[in-house]
Design an enzyme around this catalytic site. Sequence first.
Site, PDB file in Angstrom:
ATOM      1  CG  ASP A 169      -0.394  -0.096   2.516  1.00 45.56           C
ATOM      2  OD1 ASP A 169       0.857  -0.198   2.606  1.00 45.56           O
ATOM      3  OD2 ASP A 169      -1.141  -0.075   3.515  1.00 45.56           O
ATOM      4  CB  SER A 170       4.604   1.651  -0.177  1.00 46.61           C
ATOM      5  OG  SER A 170       4.783   0.548  -1.044  1.00 46.61           O
ATOM      6  CG  ASP A 208       0.497  -4.166   1.900  1.00 44.79           C
ATOM      7  OD1 ASP A 208       0.757  -5.152   2.607  1.00 44.79           O
ATOM      8  OD2 ASP A 208       1.243  -3.163   1.831  1.00 44.79           O
ATOM      9  CE  LYS A 213       3.307  -6.179   3.494  1.00 46.34           C
ATOM     10  NZ  LYS A 213       2.830  -5.015   4.249  1.00 46.34           N
ATOM     11  CD  GLU A 273       0.604  -1.813   7.973  1.00 50.19           C
ATOM     12  OE1 GLU A 273       0.329  -1.046   8.929  1.00 50.19           O
ATOM     13  OE2 GLU A 273       1.049  -1.400   6.889  1.00 50.19           O
ATOM     14  CD  GLU A 283       7.924  -0.673   7.197  1.00 49.97           C
ATOM     15  OE1 GLU A 283       6.939  -1.366   6.854  1.00 49.97           O
ATOM     16  OE2 GLU A 283       8.131   0.475   6.770  1.00 49.97           O
TER      17      GLU A 283
HETATM   18  O1  KIV Z   1       3.580  -1.141   1.570  1.00 49.10           O
HETATM   19  C1  KIV Z   1       4.737  -1.577   1.465  1.00 49.10           C
HETATM   20  O2  KIV Z   1       5.479  -1.309   0.524  1.00 49.10           O
HETATM   21  C2  KIV Z   1       5.210  -2.442   2.545  1.00 49.10           C
HETATM   22  C3  KIV Z   1       6.678  -2.703   2.609  1.00 49.10           C
HETATM   23  C4  KIV Z   1       7.393  -1.505   3.064  1.00 49.10           C
HETATM   24  C5  KIV Z   1       6.981  -3.892   3.414  1.00 49.10           C
HETATM   25  O3  KIV Z   1       4.438  -2.871   3.339  1.00 49.10           O
END
Ligand code: KIV
Length: 280
Positions: free
Chosen positions: A44-45, A83, A113, A115, A182
Amino acid sequence: MKNTVATLMKQKTQGDKITMLTCYDYSTASLFDKAGINTLLIGDSLGMTVLGYEDTLSVTMEDMIHHSAAVARGAKNALIVCDMPFMSYQVSVEDAVVNAGRLIKEGRANMVKLEGGADVCPQIEAIVKATIPVCGHLGLTPQSINAFGGFRVQGKSLEAAKTLIEDAKRVEAAGASMVVLEGIPAPVAAIITKELSIPTIGIGAGAECDGQVLVYQDMLGMFPGKKPKFAKVFANVGEVILNACDEYIKETKDSTFPGEENIYAIDPEVEKELNALYNM
Ligand code: KIV
């Protein structure tokens, strides 16, 4: 050959480090896949690197599905991890399963994924029960920046480190197949890596993790924002792009581009007649 959860587990047991990069589109996915990157993360970056938001909080399910499907079309071998965006799993277990299902069904991801530690274990259990592999994400979890008061390294005190280690164990017990660590001290990540039987993937968590992940714009010097300490630049592609743009501007302005090799020809007789007709 397509990487699977079993491939990554085997890599952990054999001490063969796992490589992961973020990826958000088809052509980059094709390149990373060709290079042999084991797993691609539609992080989600993308809210920051692709969409220009200041954090990851505004990213939607539709954003994630759109980019995940593009990456999946470009990657033959890499395992696709997508994510779950902010608020797609926190509210209820039911939401979590429905949204994880969409990332697999519409986004063509192989794993989702999310969090969090003990707090999201019911969600992890339910998603795994729905036959969807899950990757956990602990430490500096960007969806919690408002609670953390910014992007801060986590797990520095004895108590905080112990909580992180316990959270990692619970995430594994809930059924996760992998966990991203992280922004935590390297010795804490080393303990978690030793204590867990599933692979750990570090980002700002030291070299003892079973694998590493980087945001690709960071590692290729393409992101204009502040670069975190852990983000090593492996090639300055940003500079290559700027130089190419300079050259393109110059050649367009002085008409050296397009050259003979870039244009379509026409029968000389037709050309002659056309030129006569239009006074060329
Ligand atoms: O969103 C993302 O790119 C991430 C990585 C930094 C692990 O979760």
